[in-house]
Design a protein around this motif. Structure first.
Motif, PDB file in Angstrom:
ATOM      1  N   UNK A 134      41.617  28.936  53.995  1.00  0.00           N
ATOM      2  CA  UNK A 134      41.864  27.884  53.007  1.00  0.00           C
ATOM      3  C   UNK A 134      41.803  28.409  51.575  1.00  0.00           C
ATOM      4  N   UNK A 135      41.340  29.643  51.410  1.00  0.00           N
ATOM      5  CA  UNK A 135      41.339  30.250  50.073  1.00  0.00           C
ATOM      6  C   UNK A 135      42.737  30.689  49.659  1.00  0.00           C
ATOM      7  N   UNK A 136      43.625  30.794  50.605  1.00  0.00           N
ATOM      8  CA  UNK A 136      44.983  31.264  50.318  1.00  0.00           C
ATOM      9  C   UNK A 136      45.883  30.099  49.909  1.00  0.00           C
ATOM     10  N   UNK A 137      45.509  29.496  48.766  1.00  0.00           N
ATOM     11  CA  UNK A 137      46.281  28.375  48.221  1.00  0.00           C
ATOM     12  C   UNK A 137      46.382  28.548  46.718  1.00  0.00           C
ATOM     13  N   UNK A 138      47.451  28.034  46.140  1.00  0.00           N
ATOM     14  CA  UNK A 138      47.723  28.257  44.718  1.00  0.00           C
ATOM     15  C   UNK A 138      46.656  27.685  43.802  1.00  0.00           C
ATOM     16  N   UNK A 139      45.988  26.624  44.235  1.00  0.00           N
ATOM     17  CA  UNK A 139      44.966  26.008  43.384  1.00  0.00           C
ATOM     18  C   UNK A 139      43.621  26.737  43.456  1.00  0.00           C
ATOM     19  N   UNK A 155      45.027  40.410  46.171  1.00  0.00           N
ATOM     20  CA  UNK A 155      46.446  40.051  46.170  1.00  0.00           C
ATOM     21  C   UNK A 155      47.044  40.141  47.575  1.00  0.00           C
ATOM     22  N   UNK A 156      46.580  41.109  48.372  1.00  0.00           N
ATOM     23  CA  UNK A 156      47.126  41.287  49.718  1.00  0.00           C
ATOM     24  C   UNK A 156      46.612  40.234  50.695  1.00  0.00           C
ATOM     25  N   UNK A 157      45.322  39.931  50.610  1.00  0.00           N
ATOM     26  CA  UNK A 157      44.718  39.005  51.574  1.00  0.00           C
ATOM     27  C   UNK A 157      44.990  37.547  51.208  1.00  0.00           C
ATOM     28  N   UNK A 158      45.020  37.262  49.912  1.00  0.00           N
ATOM     29  CA  UNK A 158      45.237  35.883  49.454  1.00  0.00           C
ATOM     30  C   UNK A 158      46.430  35.831  48.494  1.00  0.00           C
ATOM     31  N   UNK A 159      47.644  36.087  49.001  1.00  0.00           N
ATOM     32  CA  UNK A 159      48.824  36.181  48.133  1.00  0.00           C
ATOM     33  C   UNK A 159      49.191  34.875  47.434  1.00  0.00           C
ATOM     34  N   UNK A 160      48.783  33.749  47.987  1.00  0.00           N
ATOM     35  CA  UNK A 160      49.115  32.464  47.375  1.00  0.00           C
ATOM     36  C   UNK A 160      48.090  32.030  46.329  1.00  0.00           C
ATOM     37  N   UNK A 161      46.906  32.628  46.352  1.00  0.00           N
ATOM     38  CA  UNK A 161      45.842  32.231  45.421  1.00  0.00           C
ATOM     39  C   UNK A 161      46.074  32.823  44.036  1.00  0.00           C
ATOM     40  N   UNK A 162      45.381  32.277  43.055  1.00  0.00           N
ATOM     41  CA  UNK A 162      45.390  32.806  41.693  1.00  0.00           C
ATOM     42  C   UNK A 162      44.294  33.864  41.588  1.00  0.00           C
ATOM     43  N   UNK A 163      44.657  35.087  41.225  1.00  0.00           N
ATOM     44  CA  UNK A 163      43.683  36.174  41.117  1.00  0.00           C
ATOM     45  C   UNK A 163      43.319  36.359  39.653  1.00  0.00           C
ATOM     46  N   UNK A 164      42.060  36.134  39.331  1.00  0.00           N
ATOM     47  CA  UNK A 164      41.561  36.273  37.959  1.00  0.00           C
ATOM     48  C   UNK A 164      40.681  37.512  37.893  1.00  0.00           C
ATOM     49  N   UNK A 165      41.010  38.441  37.000  1.00  0.00           N
ATOM     50  CA  UNK A 165      40.250  39.689  36.931  1.00  0.00           C
ATOM     51  C   UNK A 165      39.332  39.735  35.717  1.00  0.00           C
ATOM     52  N   UNK A 166      38.271  40.526  35.855  1.00  0.00           N
ATOM     53  CA  UNK A 166      37.275  40.698  34.805  1.00  0.00           C
ATOM     54  C   UNK A 166      37.019  42.188  34.601  1.00  0.00           C
ATOM     55  N   UNK A 167      36.513  42.540  33.417  1.00  0.00           N
ATOM     56  CA  UNK A 167      36.274  43.943  33.084  1.00  0.00           C
ATOM     57  C   UNK A 167      35.060  44.522  33.779  1.00  0.00           C
ATOM     58  N   UNK A 168      34.156  43.685  34.265  1.00  0.00           N
ATOM     59  CA  UNK A 168      32.930  44.176  34.902  1.00  0.00           C
ATOM     60  C   UNK A 168      32.534  43.272  36.053  1.00  0.00           C
ATOM     61  N   UNK A 169      31.725  43.825  36.963  1.00  0.00           N
ATOM     62  CA  UNK A 169      31.235  43.035  38.093  1.00  0.00           C
ATOM     63  C   UNK A 169      30.319  41.914  37.614  1.00  0.00           C
ATOM     64  N   UNK A 170      29.578  42.155  36.522  1.00  0.00           N
ATOM     65  CA  UNK A 170      28.693  41.119  35.992  1.00  0.00           C
ATOM     66  C   UNK A 170      29.465  39.862  35.606  1.00  0.00           C
TER      67      UNK A 170
END
Length: 264
Positions: A134-139, A155-170
């Protein structure tokens, strides 16, 4: 004796084509410039503000066996490879996963560590979900560290989801614990610790990692002497179980967590 032999051979054996060997430069300067990035327990700051962790122990032992002093240079993850290519550092010792794409830019040693990439989810945001599918949804928003293997995997596992990236793990961890994102993909044991530290807000929904990875040293291309030494070092410390011992301490134990400062 072994350190003197390494130094003697490296000084008398330039790289093919007359190119100066980075290993030779390290031995002549007496300093190994090590690129690191903050990922607990690979590298983090303790309560006294000192850099500690698995990669710090590895780099210190590597420098000791070379007969030189380690000099640590901290980078955001997306900047660390370029720092190596620019000549700002001699080696990356930062849990860098071996990939064909990265191997086009840098030279990897044999792997000296392995880990998995896991998933944690925000409980309030995903309580109505029937499972990870259910995580693989655009919302749905999934967080990861910029230019990391975790970002590629998201991106590979959840291609439909929005991927938001950050500069650090924190930053990525703060996003999932505060409910700004639905999930966070990252190396183990980071995901496990996030779930353990935030049991009311974060869950680890999978029993197995999304991906198993192999991690290695990275140096600039065209330096076979350096790669040869690193591979010999890895083989030696696998044989004497030193690498296994420190892996167990940092990735299977929890004693060190009492010394964690502001990092997760």
């Amino acid at each position: 004796m072994a350190q003197a032999e390494v130094a003697s051979k490296s000084r008398s054996s330039p790289s093919p084509g007359g190119q100066s060997s980075a290993l030779q430069g390290v031995l002549e300067k007496g300093t190994l410039r090590v690129g690191i990035a903050l990922f607990t327990p690979w590298t983090f700051k303790n309560k006294d503000g000192e850099m500690v962790g698995f990669e710090i122990d590895v780099a210190r032992q590597l420098a000791k066996d070379l007969g030189v002093q380690p000099e640590f240079h901290l980078f955001k993850w997306e900047k660390i490879m370029q720092a190596l290519l620019n000549g700002d550092i001699d080696i990356i010792s930062a849990g860098m996963v071996i990939t064909p794409q990265r191997a086009l830019k840098v030279a990897f040693s044999q792997p000296y560590n392995s880990s998995g990439i896991g998933l944690v989810t925000n409980i309030p945001l995903t309580k109505a979900f029937n499972g990870p599918k259910d995580l693989n949804r655009s919302e749905v928003i999934i967080s990861a560290v910029t230019k990391s293997i975790s970002e590629d995997l998201a991106h590979r596992v959840f291609p439909e989801a929005t991927i938001k990236t950050f500069s650090s793990s924190e930053e990525a961890i703060q996003a999932v614990t505060s409910g700004k994102v639905h999930g966070y993909i990252e190396h183990e044991p980071i995901t496990t610790f996030v779930a353990l530290d935030n049991p009311d807000t974060v869950d680890e929904p999978l029993s197995k990692p999304l991906l198993e990875t192999k991690e290695a040293f990275a140096v600039r291309k065209g330096d076979p002497d350096f790669i040869n030494f690193l591979n010999a070092w890895i083989i030696s410390h696998n044989a004497d179980t030193w690498l296994r011992s420190i892996h167990e301490y940092w990735f299977e134990g929890i004693e060190w967590r009492k010394d964690v400062g502001t990092n997760p």
